[in-house]
Design a protein around this motif. Sequence first.
Motif, PDB file in Angstrom:
ATOM      1  N   GLU A   4     -19.471  -2.894  -3.026  1.00 53.47           N
ATOM      2  CA  GLU A   4     -18.397  -2.978  -2.049  1.00 53.47           C
ATOM      3  C   GLU A   4     -18.075  -1.576  -1.534  1.00 53.47           C
ATOM      4  N   LYS A   5     -18.083  -1.425  -0.225  1.00 53.26           N
ATOM      5  CA  LYS A   5     -17.750  -0.152   0.398  1.00 53.26           C
ATOM      6  C   LYS A   5     -16.387  -0.269   1.063  1.00 53.26           C
ATOM      7  N   ILE A   6     -15.447   0.501   0.555  1.00 50.56           N
ATOM      8  CA  ILE A   6     -14.065   0.438   1.043  1.00 50.56           C
ATOM      9  C   ILE A   6     -13.848   1.479   2.130  1.00 50.56           C
ATOM     10  N   VAL A   7     -13.266   1.022   3.241  1.00 49.93           N
ATOM     11  CA  VAL A   7     -12.893   1.921   4.340  1.00 49.93           C
ATOM     12  C   VAL A   7     -11.374   1.908   4.451  1.00 49.93           C
ATOM     13  N   PHE A   8     -10.771   3.092   4.521  1.00 51.29           N
ATOM     14  CA  PHE A   8      -9.308   3.204   4.533  1.00 51.29           C
ATOM     15  C   PHE A   8      -8.832   3.853   5.823  1.00 51.29           C
ATOM     16  N   ILE A   9      -7.786   3.273   6.404  1.00 52.63           N
ATOM     17  CA  ILE A   9      -7.126   3.827   7.600  1.00 52.63           C
ATOM     18  C   ILE A   9      -5.629   3.791   7.343  1.00 52.63           C
ATOM     19  N   SER A  10      -4.922   4.821   7.746  1.00 51.16           N
ATOM     20  CA  SER A  10      -3.460   4.841   7.593  1.00 51.16           C
ATOM     21  C   SER A  10      -2.804   5.218   8.914  1.00 51.16           C
ATOM     22  N   GLY A  11      -1.544   4.825   9.063  1.00 49.97           N
ATOM     23  CA  GLY A  11      -0.822   5.159  10.288  1.00 49.97           C
ATOM     24  C   GLY A  11       0.514   4.459  10.372  1.00 49.97           C
ATOM     25  N   ASN A  12       1.234   4.722  11.469  1.00 45.15           N
ATOM     26  CA  ASN A  12       2.537   4.087  11.692  1.00 45.15           C
ATOM     27  C   ASN A  12       2.391   2.678  12.246  1.00 45.15           C
ATOM     28  N   PHE A  13       1.502   2.499  13.226  1.00 50.49           N
ATOM     29  CA  PHE A  13       1.215   1.202  13.842  1.00 50.49           C
ATOM     30  C   PHE A  13       2.477   0.543  14.416  1.00 50.49           C
ATOM     31  N   PHE A  24     -10.612  -0.154  14.056  1.00 44.57           N
ATOM     32  CA  PHE A  24     -10.840  -1.150  13.012  1.00 44.57           C
ATOM     33  C   PHE A  24     -12.264  -1.709  13.090  1.00 44.57           C
ATOM     34  N   ARG A  25     -12.729  -1.974  14.309  1.00 41.99           N
ATOM     35  CA  ARG A  25     -14.082  -2.505  14.468  1.00 41.99           C
ATOM     36  C   ARG A  25     -15.117  -1.497  13.975  1.00 41.99           C
ATOM     37  N   PHE A  26     -14.912  -0.220  14.305  1.00 44.64           N
ATOM     38  CA  PHE A  26     -15.812   0.830  13.835  1.00 44.64           C
ATOM     39  C   PHE A  26     -15.812   0.879  12.310  1.00 44.64           C
ATOM     40  N   ALA A  27     -14.634   0.775  11.712  1.00 44.39           N
ATOM     41  CA  ALA A  27     -14.515   0.837  10.255  1.00 44.39           C
ATOM     42  C   ALA A  27     -15.269  -0.307   9.587  1.00 44.39           C
ATOM     43  N   VAL A  35      -9.177  -1.524   4.353  1.00 41.18           N
ATOM     44  CA  VAL A  35      -7.841  -1.427   3.759  1.00 41.18           C
ATOM     45  C   VAL A  35      -6.978  -0.551   4.658  1.00 41.18           C
ATOM     46  N   ILE A  36      -5.788  -1.046   5.002  1.00 41.01           N
ATOM     47  CA  ILE A  36      -4.882  -0.324   5.910  1.00 41.01           C
ATOM     48  C   ILE A  36      -3.597   0.037   5.171  1.00 41.01           C
ATOM     49  N   GLY A  37      -3.232   1.309   5.239  1.00 42.40           N
ATOM     50  CA  GLY A  37      -1.947   1.761   4.715  1.00 42.40           C
ATOM     51  C   GLY A  37      -0.973   1.987   5.857  1.00 42.40           C
ATOM     52  N   VAL A  38       0.095   1.211   5.883  1.00 42.60           N
ATOM     53  CA  VAL A  38       1.123   1.334   6.921  1.00 42.60           C
ATOM     54  C   VAL A  38       2.260   2.201   6.372  1.00 42.60           C
ATOM     55  N   PHE A  39       2.502   3.341   7.012  1.00 41.95           N
ATOM     56  CA  PHE A  39       3.539   4.243   6.516  1.00 41.95           C
ATOM     57  C   PHE A  39       4.897   3.537   6.482  1.00 41.95           C
ATOM     58  N   SER A  40       5.573   3.618   5.360  1.00 43.40           N
ATOM     59  CA  SER A  40       6.894   3.012   5.233  1.00 43.40           C
ATOM     60  C   SER A  40       7.883   3.728   6.145  1.00 43.40           C
ATOM     61  N   ASP A  41       9.041   3.129   6.347  1.00 42.44           N
ATOM     62  CA  ASP A  41      10.079   3.771   7.162  1.00 42.44           C
ATOM     63  C   ASP A  41      10.457   5.136   6.588  1.00 42.44           C
ATOM     64  N   ARG A  42      10.466   5.235   5.255  1.00 38.76           N
ATOM     65  CA  ARG A  42      10.832   6.505   4.614  1.00 38.76           C
ATOM     66  C   ARG A  42       9.799   7.583   4.888  1.00 38.76           C
ATOM     67  N   VAL A  43       8.526   7.232   4.786  1.00 39.00           N
ATOM     68  CA  VAL A  43       7.451   8.200   5.004  1.00 39.00           C
ATOM     69  C   VAL A  43       7.328   8.566   6.484  1.00 39.00           C
ATOM     70  N   ALA A  44       7.400   7.554   7.357  1.00 36.55           N
ATOM     71  CA  ALA A  44       7.223   7.795   8.798  1.00 36.55           C
ATOM     72  C   ALA A  44       8.412   8.510   9.423  1.00 36.55           C
ATOM     73  N   VAL A  65      -8.825  -7.010   9.139  1.00 42.06           N
ATOM     74  CA  VAL A  65      -8.213  -6.321   7.997  1.00 42.06           C
ATOM     75  C   VAL A  65      -8.330  -7.175   6.743  1.00 42.06           C
ATOM     76  N   ASP A  66      -8.875  -6.580   5.687  1.00 46.54           N
ATOM     77  CA  ASP A  66      -9.007  -7.296   4.418  1.00 46.54           C
ATOM     78  C   ASP A  66      -7.776  -7.127   3.539  1.00 46.54           C
ATOM     79  N   GLU A  67      -7.121  -5.983   3.641  1.00 47.63           N
ATOM     80  CA  GLU A  67      -5.940  -5.722   2.821  1.00 47.63           C
ATOM     81  C   GLU A  67      -5.045  -4.732   3.544  1.00 47.63           C
ATOM     82  N   ALA A  68      -3.737  -4.973   3.510  1.00 48.72           N
ATOM     83  CA  ALA A  68      -2.778  -4.046   4.126  1.00 48.72           C
ATOM     84  C   ALA A  68      -1.549  -3.943   3.230  1.00 48.72           C
ATOM     85  N   PHE A  69      -0.972  -2.745   3.173  1.00 47.81           N
ATOM     86  CA  PHE A  69       0.187  -2.537   2.308  1.00 47.81           C
ATOM     87  C   PHE A  69       1.055  -1.423   2.885  1.00 47.81           C
ATOM     88  N   LEU A  70       2.313  -1.374   2.441  1.00 44.99           N
ATOM     89  CA  LEU A  70       3.204  -0.294   2.843  1.00 44.99           C
ATOM     90  C   LEU A  70       2.892   0.938   2.012  1.00 44.99           C
TER      91      LEU A  70
END
Length: 478
Positions: A4-13, A24-27, A35-44, A65-70
């Motif tokens: 399994e090859k994991i690709v990670f992207i993060s941002g405010n979105f 996302f398509r490129f990833a 896997v997407i990390g969405v910056f929380s209100d505190r972090v952003a 997206v296979d997995e997304a989290f704050l």
Amino acid sequence: MSKEKIVFISGNFNIFHPGHLRLFRFAKEIGNKLVIGVFSDRVAEDLALINQEFRLEAIKNNLLVDEAFLLDESLEDCLLKIKPDFVVKGKEYEYKSNPEEEILKRYGGKLIFSSGETTFTSDDLIRGEINKVKKLSITLPDMFMSRHSITKERLIELAAKFSKVRLCVLGDLIIDEYIDCEPLGLSQEEPTIVVTPVNYMKFIGGAGIVAAHAAGLNANANLISIVGNDPTSEYATNQLKNYGVSAKLIVDESRPTTLKQRFRSKEKGLLRVSYLHQEEISEKLQMEIIENIESMINSLDLIIFSDFNYGCLPQKLVQKIIDISKKNNVMLSADSQSSSQIGDIGRFKEMNLIAPTEREARISIRDNNNGLVIVAEKLMDYSKADNILLKMGSDGLLVHAGSSGDKWVTERIEALNSSIKDVSGAGDSLLIASSLTLAAGGNIWEAACLGSIAAAIQVSRVGNTPLTINEIIDVCIS
């Protein structure tokens, strides 16, 4: 078996725009788990223009997206925990300082920059959207309100009482999936246009969105519906839970969860594919629905039938629920959407409120000739409904009140929004807001007013997404 090859992207979105889609398509092309990390209100901090839960939900709805989290920790801690094979960032970051690079080197990960990014950001888009919303022309029906002695304060008072209403929505659950495609050209083998899908978005529809609107308006919302034993039902279960709806989804092994796919290119429809069965549900499933209603009837103020004629509400079942509701003094309202000449809103007898379109009303009473007032009167006689809200699209709403107790019998509210983006969901919004108003102690004129406001809000945005009580109040105080 390949690793399994994991690709990670993060941002405010703040808004999911075309640049994110290409990213996302490129990833997905370089790995098999995105896997997407969405910056929380505190972090952003100040860069978070939309609540973190809504930003996360928008990302989770994308099928790439296979997995997304704050993401509420440091980027370093996050990367060392996930250890993705690749971290993907936009091309515009290639010549900037990228702290991820040093972190990835510790365990052999790689930082990759994708190409083909758009020249605008989600911040640009959301600020543009906010400006548009401020300019939206949602106006209150002042003359109508004056004729019926309705004040803004009274509307706000009634909206605040929605939180005390306990309701159950019964009917056909639908999942709407929009598939945006990029045209590749004409097939060389046959005269067919060839496209490739580039974006997938799913939405709760049918009876599900009616219940979700109710939850968004702070009501205690329950839903009873029929689903298949399939991944679509799992999506529905999770989404309804996220919306705050208490859902009893009864599995029918003989049918799929109703799924409607719309293939589009450049905002134009290409093809619609529907996965559904229209046969009536079995006696056994009908009894299970009745047992669920009987178990909760003493705690309900309102039952809403949301019928799409896909077999979830056979007449025998409908009549039994009507009888139970009448015996327990529970308010009833109904909407029945007709496809072609199939459908009959009039079969929902003795409702406190029904909300058909003009076409649905004419189909029910088989009258294509008479004027609207006569159509409403004939439908009221046939259905024995207390009140009818006849939806007329851009011409607004015809209110036919059989139990108002004053000199008014038939009234009209003009369409309240002149800046329409998407009409989907307007009828659902009208139904739930007007029904809640009656259940909260309002009269039919107040119900029609708040229902029209809800519909005006809904058509001001793209997609049938749940209303919120703050949206209603903001219009009332403007």
